[in-house]
Motif scaffolding. Structure first.
Motif, PDB file in Angstrom:
ATOM      1  N   GLY A 223       0.798  -1.211   0.000  1.00 51.16           N
ATOM      2  CA  GLY A 223       0.000   0.000   0.000  1.00 51.16           C
ATOM      3  C   GLY A 223       0.840   1.275   0.000  1.00 51.16           C
ATOM      4  N   SER A 224       2.101   1.156   0.426  1.00 46.31           N
ATOM      5  CA  SER A 224       2.990   2.323   0.424  1.00 46.31           C
ATOM      6  C   SER A 224       3.563   2.613  -0.956  1.00 46.31           C
ATOM      7  N   ALA A 225       3.401   1.666  -1.874  1.00 46.79           N
ATOM      8  CA  ALA A 225       3.914   1.847  -3.233  1.00 46.79           C
ATOM      9  C   ALA A 225       2.864   1.399  -4.238  1.00 46.79           C
ATOM     10  N   PRO A 226       1.733   2.088  -4.302  1.00 52.87           N
ATOM     11  CA  PRO A 226       0.633   1.632  -5.159  1.00 52.87           C
ATOM     12  C   PRO A 226       0.981   1.633  -6.643  1.00 52.87           C
ATOM     13  N   ILE A 230      -1.563  -2.982  -9.670  1.00 60.61           N
ATOM     14  CA  ILE A 230      -2.727  -2.577 -10.470  1.00 60.61           C
ATOM     15  C   ILE A 230      -3.930  -2.706  -9.563  1.00 60.61           C
ATOM     16  N   ASN A 231      -4.510  -1.586  -9.166  1.00 58.40           N
ATOM     17  CA  ASN A 231      -5.593  -1.567  -8.191  1.00 58.40           C
ATOM     18  C   ASN A 231      -6.905  -2.001  -8.844  1.00 58.40           C
ATOM     19  N   ALA A 232      -7.375  -3.177  -8.428  1.00 59.37           N
ATOM     20  CA  ALA A 232      -8.588  -3.747  -9.039  1.00 59.37           C
ATOM     21  C   ALA A 232      -9.825  -2.889  -8.771  1.00 59.37           C
ATOM     22  N   ILE A 233      -9.830  -2.177  -7.650  1.00 58.45           N
ATOM     23  CA  ILE A 233     -10.974  -1.304  -7.363  1.00 58.45           C
ATOM     24  C   ILE A 233     -11.036  -0.171  -8.380  1.00 58.45           C
ATOM     25  N   TYR A 234      -9.875   0.470  -8.605  1.00 57.85           N
ATOM     26  CA  TYR A 234      -9.846   1.544  -9.593  1.00 57.85           C
ATOM     27  C   TYR A 234     -10.223   1.024 -10.982  1.00 57.85           C
ATOM     28  N   PRO A 271      -6.929  -8.934  -1.551  1.00 59.62           N
ATOM     29  CA  PRO A 271      -6.964  -9.621  -0.259  1.00 59.62           C
ATOM     30  C   PRO A 271      -7.746  -8.923   0.838  1.00 59.62           C
ATOM     31  N   GLY A 272      -8.062  -7.659   0.717  1.00 58.58           N
ATOM     32  CA  GLY A 272      -8.865  -6.997   1.728  1.00 58.58           C
ATOM     33  C   GLY A 272      -8.100  -6.562   2.956  1.00 58.58           C
ATOM     34  N   ALA A 273      -6.834  -6.197   2.784  1.00 56.52           N
ATOM     35  CA  ALA A 273      -6.021  -5.680   3.884  1.00 56.52           C
ATOM     36  C   ALA A 273      -5.611  -4.248   3.567  1.00 56.52           C
ATOM     37  N   LEU A 274      -5.505  -3.407   4.599  1.00 51.99           N
ATOM     38  CA  LEU A 274      -5.271  -1.994   4.385  1.00 51.99           C
ATOM     39  C   LEU A 274      -3.936  -1.708   3.715  1.00 51.99           C
ATOM     40  N   SER A 275      -2.952  -2.559   3.941  1.00 50.36           N
ATOM     41  CA  SER A 275      -1.623  -2.274   3.406  1.00 50.36           C
ATOM     42  C   SER A 275      -1.347  -2.952   2.067  1.00 50.36           C
ATOM     43  N   ILE A 276      -2.362  -3.542   1.456  1.00 48.93           N
ATOM     44  CA  ILE A 276      -2.169  -4.268   0.200  1.00 48.93           C
ATOM     45  C   ILE A 276      -3.098  -3.709  -0.878  1.00 48.93           C
ATOM     46  N   VAL A 277      -2.529  -3.346  -2.013  1.00 43.82           N
ATOM     47  CA  VAL A 277      -3.337  -2.973  -3.171  1.00 43.82           C
ATOM     48  C   VAL A 277      -4.108  -4.209  -3.629  1.00 43.82           C
ATOM     49  N   PRO A 278      -5.442  -4.129  -3.753  1.00 49.21           N
ATOM     50  CA  PRO A 278      -6.232  -5.324  -4.079  1.00 49.21           C
ATOM     51  C   PRO A 278      -6.031  -5.794  -5.511  1.00 49.21           C
ATOM     52  N   ASP A 279      -5.964  -7.115  -5.657  1.00 48.90           N
ATOM     53  CA  ASP A 279      -5.844  -7.681  -7.009  1.00 48.90           C
ATOM     54  C   ASP A 279      -7.152  -8.246  -7.530  1.00 48.90           C
ATOM     55  N   LYS A 280      -8.225  -8.170  -6.719  1.00 49.30           N
ATOM     56  CA  LYS A 280      -9.550  -8.583  -7.185  1.00 49.30           C
ATOM     57  C   LYS A 280     -10.590  -7.619  -6.612  1.00 49.30           C
ATOM     58  N   CYS A 281     -11.522  -7.234  -7.453  1.00 48.80           N
ATOM     59  CA  CYS A 281     -12.685  -6.471  -7.011  1.00 48.80           C
ATOM     60  C   CYS A 281     -13.919  -7.203  -7.512  1.00 48.80           C
ATOM     61  N   MET A 282     -14.761  -7.646  -6.570  1.00 47.65           N
ATOM     62  CA  MET A 282     -15.923  -8.462  -6.908  1.00 47.65           C
ATOM     63  C   MET A 282     -17.196  -7.624  -6.815  1.00 47.65           C
ATOM     64  N   LEU A 283     -17.949  -7.620  -7.894  1.00 47.94           N
ATOM     65  CA  LEU A 283     -19.179  -6.838  -7.984  1.00 47.94           C
ATOM     66  C   LEU A 283     -20.373  -7.784  -8.051  1.00 47.94           C
ATOM     67  N   SER A 284     -21.249  -7.717  -7.046  1.00 48.39           N
ATOM     68  CA  SER A 284     -22.476  -8.514  -7.069  1.00 48.39           C
ATOM     69  C   SER A 284     -23.591  -7.688  -7.689  1.00 48.39           C
ATOM     70  N   ILE A 285     -24.167  -8.212  -8.772  1.00 54.23           N
ATOM     71  CA  ILE A 285     -25.092  -7.445  -9.597  1.00 54.23           C
ATOM     72  C   ILE A 285     -26.451  -8.129  -9.644  1.00 54.23           C
ATOM     73  N   ASP A 286     -27.487  -7.359  -9.368  1.00 56.75           N
ATOM     74  CA  ASP A 286     -28.876  -7.835  -9.422  1.00 56.75           C
ATOM     75  C   ASP A 286     -29.476  -7.386 -10.752  1.00 56.75           C
TER      76      ASP A 286
END
Length: 439
Positions: A223-226, A230-234, A271-286
């Protein structure tokens, strides 16, 4: 000599106290999805007491009661689900015990939700989804038994079905009942009447529902070197924007069922940790579908957006699939099923609907039509099997799943007569009455 409908009216009055007490007993019995054994026992006991010709429980825990007419004829399934959702925070129930089944006089909506009026109601979880309606269906069957005992003749078979696990919205109870239990026992059905809330109107369809999981991929870094990741959320933001701003406005509308829709309801990352740039972003769609659409069509629409984004951005990677769920019944049977319910509708000019309308007119009930906002197990009978299906029920949709859950006792009594009258009219129909649905 009285005709069969005049006799039915008297029988309805005879059953008035019994059916209200039965509905109250059902409401006082908790039956959250997966824990329906006690309520199933009550259904079976009541149908045996009322003289049903055949009563049984299948291996998944669904219950069935059958009444045979005096002559061969069509088989009409009357369907209710036995489970209900959680009562939630009891402090929201404004003095009512969710499992108290209290009866009192209160202000309640009229049939068209235009004014409030004083009426006797039973309060509690599942009063409006669907225990008030189930009681009316079972006692409609009992009315047919009484008519037969009094020497009246009628065609066909009345089949009451109480199914498990409707609330999770995967139709596991109904699918098992129709595709396995009925098949093994040689039981067929020609049409279905659902007890889902309809305010004594004839309900003629609802949109379908598909739950998707879209996963957008990235690459982790500290997280200190984003800039190293590649930020999956972005990366998910362009997909979200295109779904909201381009796909949703382009979806079609059905004249009766309303707008097809799409809604992003859950976002998670890994992974869902504050210090890690996430590699997956999951979108639940109705995704709510209308006739002419299905899960594959809806999936392809989002896949097209994913392809367009990946062509513009080499770092954009994503996929989408229909979500699934593992459902286990109170008897121990498990199913892994897709979260996909088909849309359906039946025209008010269909012969089955016209026969049902004629039945209500015969017993002095106004004929009005409607469509559900939510989904029901008719997605199986009408959406998949294409059998003529309608909703007819004493319960009112606006109270379902709320801490104001209630059902009018006068509507329950009327629904006993209405359900029995519908059966007596539709079984006198011809081949057109049971024509398969098309759209």
């Amino acid at each position: 000599m009285k005709n069969i409908f005049e006799e039915l009216k008297e029988i309805k009055e005879e059953f008035k106290t019994q059916v209200i007490e039965f509905a109250q007993k059902l409401i006082q019995t908790p039956s959250i999805s997966g824990t329906e054994k006690e309520i199933a026992d009550i259904y079976l006991s009541e149908m045996e007491k009322l003289g049903y010709d055949e009563v049984f429980r299948d291996d998944m825990g669904n219950v069935v009661g059958i009444i045979n007419g005096t002559e061969e004829g069509p088989a009409i399934m009357y369907n209710s689900h036995m489970d209900h959702v959680s009562p939630g925070d009891v402090n929201n129930w404004e003095g009512y015990d969710p499992y108290g089944g209290k009866i009192d006089i209160c202000l309640v909506d009229n049939q068209d939700k235009t004014v409030k009026e004083l009426a006797e109601c039973i309060h509690g979880r599942a009063a409006s989804d669907v225990k008030g309606g189930a009681a009316a269906q079972i006692y409609a069957g009992a009315a047919l038994v009484k008519l037969r005992e009094k020497g009246f003749k009628f065609k066909g078979r009345f089949i009451f079905t109480g199914v498990v696990q409707e609330e999770p919205a995967e139709m596991v109870g109904m699918l098992h009942l129709v595709d396995k239990t009925f098949k093994e026992k040689g039981i067929t059905y020609d049409a279905m009447v659902s007890s889902e809330a309809s305010s004594l109107k004839l309900y003629c369809g609802h949109r379908g529902r598909v739950e998707f999981l879209a996963t957008v991929y990235g690459r982790t870094s500290h997280g200190s070197a984003p800039w190293l990741g590649i930020n999956a959320i972005y990366k998910s933001i362009p997909l979200i924007n295109k779904i909201k701003d381009e796909l949703y406005p382009s979806l079609q509308k059905d004249n009766e069922l309303g707008q097809a829709s799409i809604s992003l309801n859950i976002i998670e990352c890994s992974p869902g940790a504050l210090s890690i740039v996430p590699d997956k972003c999951m979108l639940s769609i109705d995704r709510r579908t209308i006739p002419g659409e299905n899960a594959e069509i809806a999936k392809e629409q989002i896949e097209k957006i994913i392809k367009e984004l990946s062509e513009k951005d080499p770092e954009f990677k994503a996929d989408i699939k229909v979500k699934s769920a593992l459902e286990k019944s109170y008897t121990g049977i498990e199913y892994k099923v897709p979260k996909d319910m088909a849309p359906w509708k039946i025209g008010v000019e269909h012969s089955f609907v016209k026969a049902a309308a004629e039945a209500l007119e015969t017993v002095g009930q106004p004929v009005k039509y409607g469509y559900w906002d939510f989904g029901t197990d008719a997605s199986k009978t009408a959406g998949i099997d294409r059998k003529p299906s309608i909703g007819y029920s004493p319960m009112q949709e606006q109270y379902a799943h709320t801490p104001y859950d209630k059902v009018r006792t006068d509507y329950i009594v009327k629904a006993v007569e209405g359900n029995a009258a519908i059966f007596l009219k539709v079984v006198e129909g011809n081949d057109k009455t049971f024509e398969l649905l098309e759209w």
